[in-house]
Design an enzyme around this catalytic site. Structure first.
Site, PDB file in Angstrom:
ATOM      1  N   LYS A  31       0.634  -1.257  -0.052  1.00  0.00           N
ATOM      2  CA  LYS A  31      -0.027   0.088  -0.096  1.00  0.00           C
ATOM      3  C   LYS A  31       0.822   1.324  -0.080  1.00  0.00           C
ATOM      4  O   LYS A  31       0.404   2.189  -0.816  1.00  0.00           O
ATOM      5  CB  LYS A  31      -1.040  -0.103   1.183  1.00  0.00           C
ATOM      6  CG  LYS A  31      -1.909   1.205   1.301  1.00  0.00           C
ATOM      7  CD  LYS A  31      -3.129   1.198   2.211  1.00  0.00           C
ATOM      8  CE  LYS A  31      -2.691   1.115   3.573  1.00  0.00           C
ATOM      9  NZ  LYS A  31      -3.913   1.404   4.405  1.00  0.00           N
ATOM     10  N   SER A  32       1.682   1.238   0.739  1.00  0.00           N
ATOM     11  CA  SER A  32       2.703   2.344   0.900  1.00  0.00           C
ATOM     12  C   SER A  32       3.423   2.779  -0.372  1.00  0.00           C
ATOM     13  O   SER A  32       3.318   4.070  -0.868  1.00  0.00           O
ATOM     14  CB  SER A  32       4.028   2.224   1.944  1.00  0.00           C
ATOM     15  OG  SER A  32       3.220   2.360   3.204  1.00  0.00           O
ATOM     16  N   ARG A  36       2.684   6.092  -3.465  1.00  0.00           N
ATOM     17  CA  ARG A  36       3.824   6.656  -4.062  1.00  0.00           C
ATOM     18  C   ARG A  36       3.969   6.664  -5.453  1.00  0.00           C
ATOM     19  O   ARG A  36       4.093   7.442  -6.272  1.00  0.00           O
ATOM     20  CB  ARG A  36       4.892   6.394  -3.368  1.00  0.00           C
ATOM     21  CG  ARG A  36       5.026   6.857  -1.634  1.00  0.00           C
ATOM     22  CD  ARG A  36       6.172   6.252  -0.990  1.00  0.00           C
ATOM     23  NE  ARG A  36       6.363   6.467   0.474  1.00  0.00           N
ATOM     24  CZ  ARG A  36       5.466   6.343   1.554  1.00  0.00           C
ATOM     25  NH1 ARG A  36       4.544   5.581   1.477  1.00  0.00           N
ATOM     26  NH2 ARG A  36       5.980   6.851   2.589  1.00  0.00           N
ATOM     27  N   SER A 176       8.296   9.136  11.668  1.00  0.00           N
ATOM     28  CA  SER A 176       7.111   9.219  10.938  1.00  0.00           C
ATOM     29  C   SER A 176       7.582   9.260   9.418  1.00  0.00           C
ATOM     30  O   SER A 176       8.054  10.192   9.137  1.00  0.00           O
ATOM     31  CB  SER A 176       5.962  10.132  11.418  1.00  0.00           C
ATOM     32  OG  SER A 176       5.333  10.303  10.339  1.00  0.00           O
ATOM     33  N   ASP A 329       2.599  -0.982  11.862  1.00  0.00           N
ATOM     34  CA  ASP A 329       1.193  -1.308  11.420  1.00  0.00           C
ATOM     35  C   ASP A 329       0.873  -2.902  11.921  1.00  0.00           C
ATOM     36  O   ASP A 329      -0.191  -3.264  11.813  1.00  0.00           O
ATOM     37  CB  ASP A 329       1.012  -1.139   9.841  1.00  0.00           C
ATOM     38  CG  ASP A 329       0.898   0.325   9.394  1.00  0.00           C
ATOM     39  OD1 ASP A 329       0.342   0.972  10.312  1.00  0.00           O
ATOM     40  OD2 ASP A 329       1.407   0.524   8.197  1.00  0.00           O
ATOM     41  N   LYS A 356      -3.229   6.681  14.893  1.00  0.00           N
ATOM     42  CA  LYS A 356      -3.287   5.708  13.212  1.00  0.00           C
ATOM     43  C   LYS A 356      -4.815   5.772  13.118  1.00  0.00           C
ATOM     44  O   LYS A 356      -5.494   6.695  13.626  1.00  0.00           O
ATOM     45  CB  LYS A 356      -2.933   4.097  13.582  1.00  0.00           C
ATOM     46  CG  LYS A 356      -1.460   4.104  13.617  1.00  0.00           C
ATOM     47  CD  LYS A 356      -0.797   4.410  12.187  1.00  0.00           C
ATOM     48  CE  LYS A 356       0.682   4.111  12.117  1.00  0.00           C
ATOM     49  NZ  LYS A 356       1.356   4.317  10.707  1.00  0.00           N
ATOM     50  N   ARG A 360      -4.648   2.869  17.814  1.00  0.00           N
ATOM     51  CA  ARG A 360      -4.666   1.434  17.744  1.00  0.00           C
ATOM     52  C   ARG A 360      -4.186   0.712  19.189  1.00  0.00           C
ATOM     53  O   ARG A 360      -4.328  -0.357  19.384  1.00  0.00           O
ATOM     54  CB  ARG A 360      -3.530   1.142  16.457  1.00  0.00           C
ATOM     55  CG  ARG A 360      -4.183   0.897  15.267  1.00  0.00           C
ATOM     56  CD  ARG A 360      -3.534   0.245  14.486  1.00  0.00           C
ATOM     57  NE  ARG A 360      -4.187   0.519  13.171  1.00  0.00           N
ATOM     58  CZ  ARG A 360      -3.162   0.680  11.932  1.00  0.00           C
ATOM     59  NH1 ARG A 360      -2.117   0.880  12.000  1.00  0.00           N
ATOM     60  NH2 ARG A 360      -4.075   0.683  10.699  1.00  0.00           N
ATOM     61  N   ARG A 405      -7.125  -2.868  10.052  1.00  0.00           N
ATOM     62  CA  ARG A 405      -6.040  -3.749  10.525  1.00  0.00           C
ATOM     63  C   ARG A 405      -6.566  -4.412  12.047  1.00  0.00           C
ATOM     64  O   ARG A 405      -5.977  -5.452  12.339  1.00  0.00           O
ATOM     65  CB  ARG A 405      -4.654  -2.948  10.927  1.00  0.00           C
ATOM     66  CG  ARG A 405      -3.986  -2.518   9.527  1.00  0.00           C
ATOM     67  CD  ARG A 405      -2.711  -1.972   9.614  1.00  0.00           C
ATOM     68  NE  ARG A 405      -2.019  -1.465   8.501  1.00  0.00           N
ATOM     69  CZ  ARG A 405      -1.894  -1.944   7.259  1.00  0.00           C
ATOM     70  NH1 ARG A 405      -1.811  -3.214   7.179  1.00  0.00           N
ATOM     71  NH2 ARG A 405      -1.337  -1.153   6.333  1.00  0.00           N
TER      72      ARG A 405
END
Length: 455
Positions: A31-32, A36, A176, A329, A356, A360, A405
């Protein structure tokens, strides 16, 4: 063109797996990297083909936003094709950019928009609108952009981009990758050197992909300052094709399920092995997991390999805080593994979990407590008591808080638990892992066979 699906509440009851999980599978694209790939291709003049793009709702929101800014994005068989006039050819969107549930998309896009000379408006779903944007608006405002948000620095947000962006020199107050990436993306249109210091190394997909698109990025290790990343703008991206590897965060759920369900033997092909993302694999091995990595190779600038997982007896573990960025994550599903392990586990340095899709940390504690696990929080650490002889786990209701998640972690708990686990909503799984339940059922999980789905 694929539409972004409208979500409705989908509760689920998950029973213990009827037998071992077995088979070969591939998880959706990272996903990351997918976010991008779409953004960088939209900043590069020309045509980029992207293979393996995650087609979850979060990434489709990014595609929609970049299309609204002037990029042409279409699907061609297995590939996604992005044709763009380049960053200088992007234009003011006609409508509000709706980022759905994706904090990654919202924060990275804020970096891009901050240095483009027009005004944009950004919003998201109820979960994203509750999450703070201050961590990106504070540094980005230093380059000349102006942000207007709701109280608490929350979306909806107006971004008034600057005509002549000032390069930033910023030290991350907390680890981050999203903030680092936002600052670097803002620096692409700034005249001069943009510099980011990160005391603890975070995932480096942005640095890797900038290089892939022809932007020189310098990374230096400094004993006092940590990792220092610099780029010089203005920088011109060159269209390059991208192959997106399987998402290691998505792989974590079938991995942990296979470790916990007795007799399981599962192969997951083509998983990304970026060192900034493999903290869970290291941790599970420390717990005694039979997890073997093979067929290692490089695709699209990222390391990739195949994972072979066999059911294992796990033991408690202490995870150091400096490992958190490489598995941030994965802590909810790791906590599930710790709950089923022999002995206590202490997971340290989890402050980032509080901001998050949900809090979370609190949500993971609630998931465990609802299903009979002894767990407590000490500062930013979570201490999970392992399973004791005769202890019956499961039987609780998990409030997922619109967090994909949490929902998948609850499903894994149900597959390995003794009593059914009730999950209040699984609709948001589609944001990151389309077809998750069907994939798990292809391994023998039997989730959809018990008639307990609704919606």
């Amino acid at each position: 063109m694929q539409r972004i699906a409208e979500t409705s509440i989908r509760p689920l009851v998950v029973n213990r797996a009827p037998g071992p999980l077995r088979g070969r599978l591939a998880v959706p694209g990272d996903k990351s990297i997918s976010h991008r790939a779409l953004m960088f291709a939209s900043l590069a003049a020309g045509t980029t083909r992207i293979r393996g793009l995650l087609e979850g709702e979060d990434v489709l929101r990014t595609a929609s936003a970049m299309r609204a800014l002037g990029a042409e994005i279409t699907r061609d068989g297995r590939d996604w094709v992005v044709t763009s006039p380049g960053a200088r050819g992007l234009h003011e969107p006609e409508d509000v950019l709706d980022m759905g549930n994706s904090g990654t998309a919202a924060r990275l896009l804020a970096g891009i928009l901050s240095s483009l000379p027009f005004t944009s408006f950004m919003t998201g779903d109820a979960s994203l609108r509750s999450r703070p944007m201050r961590r990106v608006t504070v540094p980005l405002a230093q380059n000349g952009a102006v942000f207007a948000t709701r109280s608490g620095e929350r979306l909806p947000m107006a971004v008034i981009g600057c005509v002549s962006a000032v390069p930033l020199n910023y030290r991350l107050p907390v680890a981050s990758a999203q903030v680092k990436s936002a600052v670097l993306l803002a620096g692409l249109n700034a005249h001069g050197e943009t510099r980011v210091e990160e005391p603890v190394a975070t995932r480096d997909h942005t640095e890797n992909m900038l290089r892939h698109f022809g932007v020189p990025v310098s990374v230096m290790e400094n004993a006092e300052k940590g990792r220092v990343i610099t780029l010089r703008g203005p920088a011109v991206l060159k269209a390059r094709d991208v192959v997106v590897p399987g998402d290691p965060s998505s792989a974590s759920f079938p991995i942990v399920a296979a470790l916990l369900v007795p007799g399981s033997d599962v192969m997951i092909e083509g998983v990304g092995l970026n060192a900034s993302r493999t903290g869970l694999f290291l941790t599970l091995r420390e717990m005694g997991a039979d997890l073997v990595i093979g067929n290692e190779r490089v695709e699209g600038g990222e390391p990739v390999g195949d994972l072979h997982i066999r059911a294992s007896v796990l033991k408690g573990v202490e995870v150091p805080p400096e490992r958190a960025p490489s598995m941030i994550d994965e802590y909810p599903v790791l906590a599930v593994a710790c709950a089923m392990a022999q002995g206590s586990s202490r997971l340290k340095g989890l402050e980032e979990l509080r901001v998050k899709e949900s809090d979370r940390l609190a949500a993971t504690v609630a998931l465990l407590e609802a299903n009979g696990v002894s767990v407590r929080v000490a500062g930013d650490d979570m201490i999970v008591a392992g399973r004791t002889d005769g202890q019956m786990l499961g039987g609780g209701t998990v409030e997922t808080r619109m967090d994909h998640r949490l929902a998948m972690s609850a499903i894994v708990f149900g597959l390995a638990g003794d009593r059914p686990v009730y999950v209040d909503d699984t609709a948001f799984i589609e944001t990151s892992f389309p077809g998750f339940v069907a994939l798990m059922d292809s391994l023998g999980a039997g989730i959809a066979d018990d008639g307990s789905t609704n919606g």
